[in-house]
Write a protein that holds these residues in place. Sequence first.
Motif, mmCIF file in Angstrom:
data_model
loop_
_atom_site.group_PDB
_atom_site.id
_atom_site.type_symbol
_atom_site.label_atom_id
_atom_site.label_comp_id
_atom_site.label_asym_id
_atom_site.label_seq_id
_atom_site.Cartn_x
_atom_site.Cartn_y
_atom_site.Cartn_z
ATOM 1 N N ALA A 1 0.891 -1.159 0.000
ATOM 2 C CA ALA A 1 0.000 0.000 0.000
ATOM 3 C C ALA A 1 0.929 1.207 0.000
ATOM 4 C CB ALA A 1 -0.880 0.000 1.239
ATOM 5 N N THR A 2 0.714 2.140 -0.896
ATOM 6 C CA THR A 2 1.611 3.286 -0.989
ATOM 7 C C THR A 2 0.868 4.583 -0.733
ATOM 8 O OG1 THR A 2 1.297 3.451 -3.381
ATOM 9 C CG2 THR A 2 3.161 2.145 -2.630
ATOM 10 N N LEU A 3 1.568 5.491 -0.080
ATOM 11 C CA LEU A 3 1.045 6.820 0.190
ATOM 12 C C LEU A 3 2.056 7.834 -0.308
ATOM 13 C CD1 LEU A 3 0.027 6.309 3.922
ATOM 14 C CD2 LEU A 3 -1.532 6.418 1.980
ATOM 15 N N ASP A 4 1.597 8.852 -0.980
ATOM 16 C CA ASP A 4 2.467 9.961 -1.355
ATOM 17 C C ASP A 4 2.433 10.955 -0.207
ATOM 18 O OD1 ASP A 4 3.172 8.988 -3.888
ATOM 19 O OD2 ASP A 4 1.318 9.744 -4.749
ATOM 20 N N VAL A 5 3.610 11.263 0.320
ATOM 21 C CA VAL A 5 3.696 12.167 1.462
ATOM 22 C C VAL A 5 4.756 13.232 1.200
ATOM 23 C CG1 VAL A 5 2.916 10.439 3.123
ATOM 24 C CG2 VAL A 5 5.349 10.683 2.677
ATOM 25 N N THR A 6 4.637 14.333 1.919
ATOM 26 C CA THR A 6 5.610 15.411 1.802
ATOM 27 C C THR A 6 6.588 15.349 2.971
ATOM 28 O OG1 THR A 6 4.298 16.958 3.092
ATOM 29 C CG2 THR A 6 3.897 16.913 0.695
ATOM 30 N N LYS A 7 7.619 16.155 2.884
ATOM 31 C CA LYS A 7 8.573 16.260 3.985
ATOM 32 C C LYS A 7 7.847 16.683 5.260
ATOM 33 C CE LYS A 7 12.581 18.822 5.547
ATOM 34 N NZ LYS A 7 13.299 20.068 5.380
ATOM 35 N N THR A 8 6.902 17.601 5.135
ATOM 36 C CA THR A 8 6.117 18.055 6.284
ATOM 37 C C THR A 8 5.342 16.900 6.907
ATOM 38 O OG1 THR A 8 5.935 20.249 5.306
ATOM 39 C CG2 THR A 8 4.352 19.707 7.038
ATOM 40 N N ASP A 9 4.763 16.034 6.066
ATOM 41 C CA ASP A 9 4.046 14.856 6.571
ATOM 42 C C ASP A 9 4.990 13.951 7.354
ATOM 43 O OD1 ASP A 9 1.634 15.610 5.280
ATOM 44 O OD2 ASP A 9 2.224 14.548 3.449
ATOM 45 N N LEU A 10 6.193 13.718 6.823
ATOM 46 C CA LEU A 10 7.170 12.863 7.501
ATOM 47 C C LEU A 10 7.596 13.468 8.831
ATOM 48 C CD1 LEU A 10 9.461 11.666 4.571
ATOM 49 C CD2 LEU A 10 7.696 10.366 5.777
ATOM 50 N N GLU A 11 7.767 14.778 8.865
ATOM 51 C CA GLU A 11 8.134 15.447 10.118
ATOM 52 C C GLU A 11 7.021 15.295 11.157
ATOM 53 O OE1 GLU A 11 11.093 18.852 8.297
ATOM 54 O OE2 GLU A 11 8.970 19.305 8.511
ATOM 55 N N TYR A 12 5.774 15.397 10.714
ATOM 56 C CA TYR A 12 4.643 15.217 11.622
ATOM 57 C C TYR A 12 4.611 13.782 12.152
ATOM 58 C CZ TYR A 12 -0.089 14.814 13.368
ATOM 59 O OH TYR A 12 -1.174 14.559 14.164
ATOM 60 N N MET A 13 4.805 12.810 11.264
ATOM 61 C CA MET A 13 4.832 11.403 11.688
ATOM 62 C C MET A 13 5.939 11.176 12.706
ATOM 63 S SD MET A 13 4.261 9.269 8.201
ATOM 64 C CE MET A 13 3.377 10.070 6.887
ATOM 65 N N ARG A 14 7.107 11.761 12.450
ATOM 66 C CA ARG A 14 8.240 11.621 13.373
ATOM 67 C C ARG A 14 7.873 12.178 14.752
ATOM 68 N NH1 ARG A 14 13.806 14.272 11.738
ATOM 69 N NH2 ARG A 14 12.504 16.121 11.899
ATOM 70 N N SER A 15 7.204 13.325 14.795
ATOM 71 C CA SER A 15 6.838 13.904 16.089
ATOM 72 C C SER A 15 5.819 13.026 16.818
ATOM 73 C CB SER A 15 6.311 15.324 15.924
ATOM 74 O OG SER A 15 5.016 15.330 15.357
ATOM 75 N N GLN A 16 4.877 12.446 16.082
ATOM 76 C CA GLN A 16 3.881 11.566 16.693
ATOM 77 C C GLN A 16 4.519 10.280 17.212
ATOM 78 O OE1 GLN A 16 0.557 12.378 17.282
ATOM 79 N NE2 GLN A 16 1.423 14.346 16.714
ATOM 80 N N ILE A 17 5.458 9.741 16.456
ATOM 81 C CA ILE A 17 6.173 8.534 16.893
ATOM 82 C C ILE A 17 6.991 8.845 18.140
ATOM 83 C CG2 ILE A 17 8.033 6.938 16.281
ATOM 84 C CD1 ILE A 17 6.898 7.167 13.341
ATOM 85 N N GLY A 18 7.664 9.991 18.156
ATOM 86 C CA GLY A 18 8.431 10.398 19.325
ATOM 87 C C GLY A 18 7.549 10.527 20.561
ATOM 88 N N ARG A 19 6.378 11.094 20.381
ATOM 89 C CA ARG A 19 5.432 11.248 21.486
ATOM 90 C C ARG A 19 4.994 9.879 22.016
ATOM 91 N NH1 ARG A 19 1.626 14.758 19.395
ATOM 92 N NH2 ARG A 19 2.915 16.459 20.171
ATOM 93 N N ALA A 20 4.690 8.960 21.104
ATOM 94 C CA ALA A 20 4.255 7.616 21.515
ATOM 95 C C ALA A 20 5.378 6.882 22.248
ATOM 96 C CB ALA A 20 3.806 6.815 20.293
ATOM 97 N N LEU A 21 6.605 7.005 21.771
ATOM 98 C CA LEU A 21 7.733 6.346 22.433
ATOM 99 C C LEU A 21 7.993 6.949 23.813
ATOM 100 C CD1 LEU A 21 10.157 5.906 19.404
ATOM 101 C CD2 LEU A 21 8.852 4.120 20.601
#
Length: 66
Positions: free
Chosen positions: A38-58
């Motif tokens: 399954a593929t998603l097209d994402v931007t750098k901003t999307d990746l930065e948001y995902m990184r912040s959410q992952i950091g919060r969960a960890l």
Amino acid sequence: MGMKDNGDFRIRRTPEKDGSDHSRHFELGIHVGNGRYATLDVTKTDLEYMRSQIGRALKQLKEETR
């Protein structure tokens, strides 16, 4: 087994999809079985948001295990 062990997750830079506003684009792929992704097209901003959410969960997990 996790995604890291199975190779079930990938991020690939797709400069051909970069925007005229200088946004950087990537393709995020998640293996869903039988060699299909399954593929998603994402931007750098999307990746930065995902990184912040992952950091919060960890961080939450670390606090739970204290």
